[in-house]
Design an enzyme around this catalytic site. Structure first.
Site, PDB file in Angstrom:
ATOM      1  N   HIS A  58      28.849  -2.683 -10.840  1.00 39.45           N
ATOM      2  CA  HIS A  58      29.891  -3.291 -10.009  1.00 39.45           C
ATOM      3  C   HIS A  58      29.412  -4.499  -9.204  1.00 39.45           C
ATOM      4  O   HIS A  58      30.191  -5.426  -8.967  1.00 39.45           O
ATOM      5  CB  HIS A  58      30.462  -2.253  -9.037  1.00 39.45           C
ATOM      6  CG  HIS A  58      31.252  -1.189  -9.714  1.00 39.45           C
ATOM      7  ND1 HIS A  58      31.996  -0.255  -9.017  1.00 39.45           N
ATOM      8  CD2 HIS A  58      31.421  -0.896 -11.025  1.00 39.45           C
ATOM      9  CE1 HIS A  58      32.591   0.572  -9.869  1.00 39.45           C
ATOM     10  NE2 HIS A  58      32.242   0.201 -11.096  1.00 39.45           N
TER      11      HIS A  58
ATOM     12  N   CYS B 169       7.951   0.216  -1.317  1.00 37.94           N
ATOM     13  CA  CYS B 169       7.137   0.292  -0.104  1.00 37.94           C
ATOM     14  C   CYS B 169       7.276   1.718   0.422  1.00 37.94           C
ATOM     15  O   CYS B 169       7.724   2.602  -0.309  1.00 37.94           O
ATOM     16  CB  CYS B 169       7.552  -0.756   0.928  1.00 37.94           C
ATOM     17  SG  CYS B 169       9.240  -0.607   1.545  1.00 37.94           S
ATOM     18  N   GLY B 170       6.926   1.966   1.657  1.00 39.83           N
ATOM     19  CA  GLY B 170       6.984   3.325   2.165  1.00 39.83           C
ATOM     20  C   GLY B 170       8.380   3.914   2.160  1.00 39.83           C
ATOM     21  O   GLY B 170       8.610   5.022   1.679  1.00 39.83           O
TER      22      GLY B 170
ATOM     23  N   HIS C 262       0.813  -1.218   0.000  1.00 43.48           N
ATOM     24  CA  HIS C 262       0.000   0.000   0.000  1.00 43.48           C
ATOM     25  C   HIS C 262       0.851   1.274   0.000  1.00 43.48           C
ATOM     26  O   HIS C 262       0.471   2.295  -0.562  1.00 43.48           O
ATOM     27  CB  HIS C 262      -0.943   0.005   1.209  1.00 43.48           C
ATOM     28  CG  HIS C 262      -0.215  -0.035   2.531  1.00 43.48           C
ATOM     29  ND1 HIS C 262       0.269  -1.204   3.077  1.00 43.48           N
ATOM     30  CD2 HIS C 262       0.123   0.955   3.403  1.00 43.48           C
ATOM     31  CE1 HIS C 262       0.860  -0.940   4.229  1.00 43.48           C
ATOM     32  NE2 HIS C 262       0.786   0.366   4.445  1.00 43.48           N
TER      33      HIS C 262
END
Length: 222
Positions: A100, A67-68, A11
């Site tokens: 790398h 995500c947040g 969410h």
């Protein structure tokens, strides 16, 4: 051939995911691994798993997780063997991580960066290629080896499970308590025996001294 990209978000990153799919879909093949509808109570690992496994199996070339903060998704993704995920909120890290370190999953925090920066990060990540230089290959092999090595760095003492030896703070099996007690008892018994032998020898010496004194006294009396 177009790059295949799997993308997933909980969410916290749902809206950003939808926008990135719209923007990136013009140039790469994007597989939406969810969430497919906004759910304020969903959990990021549920979307990390399908993205991470798709990358690890080679079903897609790269993965993007949102995500947040990006942190939770990154932690979960790196639990999947074959996944090398990192939170990147600057374009240098986004492309250098691929060049790398062969980074294959980009993690973003929708509450940290806006859609324009997120788009630039995703493009930098997707356009970058692993250099394949010897020094980078050597380091990558050492990273991959960590996924198959037995756990040997646990320095925390923990209670032994049934049928298993306890671990010391050095991560090695501790000596059995009963065995240690038995060894201590044997050492104490040996010490007692030595003291008894010394006592007997001293007693014999005293008896010998007594005989000599008696002979001397008797000689004087005569």
């Amino acid at each position: 051939m177009r790059l295949r990209v799997a993308i997933g978000a909980d969410h916290g990153g749902f809206e950003l995911k939808q926008e990135l799919i719209r923007r990136l879909g013009q140039n790469v093949d994007v597989s939406d691994m969810g969430a497919h509808v906004y759910d304020a109570h969903d959990d990021y690992p549920d979307y990390v798993v399908p993205v991470g496994r798709s990358v690890a199996r080679g079903e897609v070339d790269r993965g993007i997780l949102i995500c947040g903060s990006g942190v939770g998704a990154c932690v979960a993704a790196n639990k999947i063997a074959g996944v090398r995920a990192c939170v990147c909120h600057d374009t240098y890290s986004a492309h250098q991580g691929v060049e790398h370190d062969d980074l294959n999953v980009l993690c973003l925090g929708a509450r940290v960066v806006g859609v324009e920066v997120a788009t630039e990060l995703a493009v930098a990540f997707l356009m970058a290629r692993f250099t394949g230089e010897e020094r980078h290959l050597r380091r990558l092999e050492k990273v991959k080896a960590l996924e198959v090595q037995p756990e040997n760095t646990d320095r925390v003492e923990r209670e032994a499970a049934p049928g298993e030896s306890a671990l010391t703070d050095e991560g090695i099996p501790a000596e059995d308590d009963e065995g240690a007690e038995d060894e201590q008892e044997e050492a104490d018994d040996e010490e007692d025996e030595d003291e008894e032998e010394e006592g007997e020898e001293e007693g014999e010496d005293e008896e010998d001294d007594g005989d000599i004194d008696s002979e001397e006294d008797g000689g004087r009396k005569q």
